[in-house]
Design an enzyme around this catalytic site. Structure first.
Site, PDB file in Angstrom:
ATOM      1  N   ASP A 131      -0.791   8.583   3.587  1.00 20.84           N
ATOM      2  CA  ASP A 131       0.315   7.654   3.851  1.00 20.84           C
ATOM      3  C   ASP A 131       0.420   6.668   2.693  1.00 20.84           C
ATOM      4  O   ASP A 131      -0.599   6.226   2.167  1.00 20.84           O
ATOM      5  CB  ASP A 131       0.048   6.845   5.128  1.00 20.84           C
ATOM      6  CG  ASP A 131       0.234   7.656   6.396  1.00 20.84           C
ATOM      7  OD1 ASP A 131       0.897   8.706   6.338  1.00 20.84           O
ATOM      8  OD2 ASP A 131      -0.287   7.233   7.440  1.00 20.84           O
ATOM      9  N   ARG A 182       6.294  13.615   2.128  1.00 25.11           N
ATOM     10  CA  ARG A 182       7.041  13.002   3.231  1.00 25.11           C
ATOM     11  C   ARG A 182       7.840  11.849   2.637  1.00 25.11           C
ATOM     12  O   ARG A 182       7.263  10.960   1.994  1.00 25.11           O
ATOM     13  CB  ARG A 182       6.105  12.453   4.311  1.00 25.11           C
ATOM     14  CG  ARG A 182       6.856  11.660   5.399  1.00 25.11           C
ATOM     15  CD  ARG A 182       5.974  10.688   6.169  1.00 25.11           C
ATOM     16  NE  ARG A 182       4.951  11.380   6.927  1.00 25.11           N
ATOM     17  CZ  ARG A 182       3.694  10.953   7.033  1.00 25.11           C
ATOM     18  NH1 ARG A 182       3.290   9.876   6.392  1.00 25.11           N
ATOM     19  NH2 ARG A 182       2.830  11.623   7.763  1.00 25.11           N
TER      20      ARG A 182
END
Length: 319
Positions: A131, A182
């Site tokens: 992330d 992502r």
């Protein structure tokens, strides 16, 4: 936007965390966005998602660790998490924050923890998503992934945020390396010198980068996610914004990009209707499933993102 700034400030304020985490109604409200305190509860939540035809990525909450021991424990918890995913047959991979593995304390400590995680993931046939956090960590995150790749550990993906000016360049370089990405809009408070302050500009950047990702994946053969859900495609679009989703679908259709190679990612507890609809249309949909007792900062960022989430929280207060 003042409200968003205040909520993001509160997400990092210790006094606010100590106060809010004592309120029972806050924990109840947070449970809409967090799949329980324990790994077992999270695995059950994923089983329910899989039954709806959705994939998952599992995130053990806990952000800034303060010492090497905590960072090592966080990594150990991820090793256990990957074992449980494999044993349960859950269609899921894992997402991790480097601050939880000691990035801010010591680069080499974090590198070692991530190395252990990727070796285990490799044995489980899984990709782990790193992330992206606030802008101060982007360079170290990219550097760390490069170091791991240099050791032959290539099974990590990255997340990028369309509100940062630098993202277009970062994504272009990452796509050239075949990295699975992502794309999100971004959920931290960033200065106007490095991030688009206007929503319209963040959206335009999102659409540009999404097209770039689709083109790159198309050139590489437009892979779908692995059937067991452990490896996502190159293109993963993390958004609940119907307009961004439509723009990506339209572009993909225009260039003949297959639906199976276009993964949409959404957060647990947000827009289940949209998740189901996209899955029914034939797109892979992956739900980001956070769990654990350190839910406070994550929860506050969710409230900052959408006023509707804040009203949901306040309505719980009066129940």
């Amino acid at each position: 936007d003042m409200l968003r700034a205040i909520l993001l400030y509160l997400s990092k304020a210790t006094w606010a965390r100590n106060l809010v985490t004592r309120w029972r109604f806050a924990r109840r409200a947070a449970s809409r966005f967090v799949a329980g305190d324990t790994l077992e509860e999270a695995i059950q939540a994923i089983a329910a998602l899989n039954q709806r035809g959705l994939l998952a990525t599992l995130d053990h909450l806990g952000e800034d660790v303060t010492n090497a021991e905590e960072a090592k424990r966080s990594a150990d918890e991820y090793l256990e998490l990957m074992d449980r995913i494999s044993a349960s047959g859950a269609k899921s991979n894992a997402s991790v924050k480097l601050s939880q593995l000691g990035l801010v304390l010591d680069f080499d400590l974090c590198l070692d923890n991530m190395r252990r995680i990727l070796r285990k993931a490799s044995a489980c046939g899984m990709m782990v998503r790193i992330d992206m956090e606030d802008s101060s960590t982007v360079d170290r995150t990219l550097q760390l992934r490069r170091a791991l790749k240099g050791e032959g550990l290539e099974n990590s993906g990255l997340a990028f945020q369309s509100y940062l000016f630098r993202t277009e360049e970062d994504v272009r370089a990452s796509l050239a390396e075949g990295i699975r990405i992502r794309l999100c809009k971004g959920a931290y408070k960033e200065p106007a010198e490095i991030a688009y302050p206007r929503k319209a500009d963040v959206d335009a950047s999102y659409d540009r980068v999404a097209r770039m990702m689709i083109d790159a994946s198309q050139a590489l053969g437009a892979q779908a996610p692995s059937p067991d859900g452990k490896i996502p495609p190159i293109v993963a679009l993390g958004t609940h914004d119907g307009k961004r989703i439509q723009a990506a679908k339209d572009y993909a259709a225009k260039v003949g990009f297959p639906k199976q190679a276009l993964e949409f990612q959404m957060l647990y507890g947000i827009r289940a209707d949209l998740q189901n609809r996209l899955a029914a249309e034939g797109y892979p949909v992956r739900v980001y499933v956070p769990f654990g007792t350190s839910w406070y900062p994550y929860f506050m960022r969710r409230l900052a993102e959408r006023p509707a989430n804040l009203w949901f929280f306040l309505s719980n207060f009066f129940r």
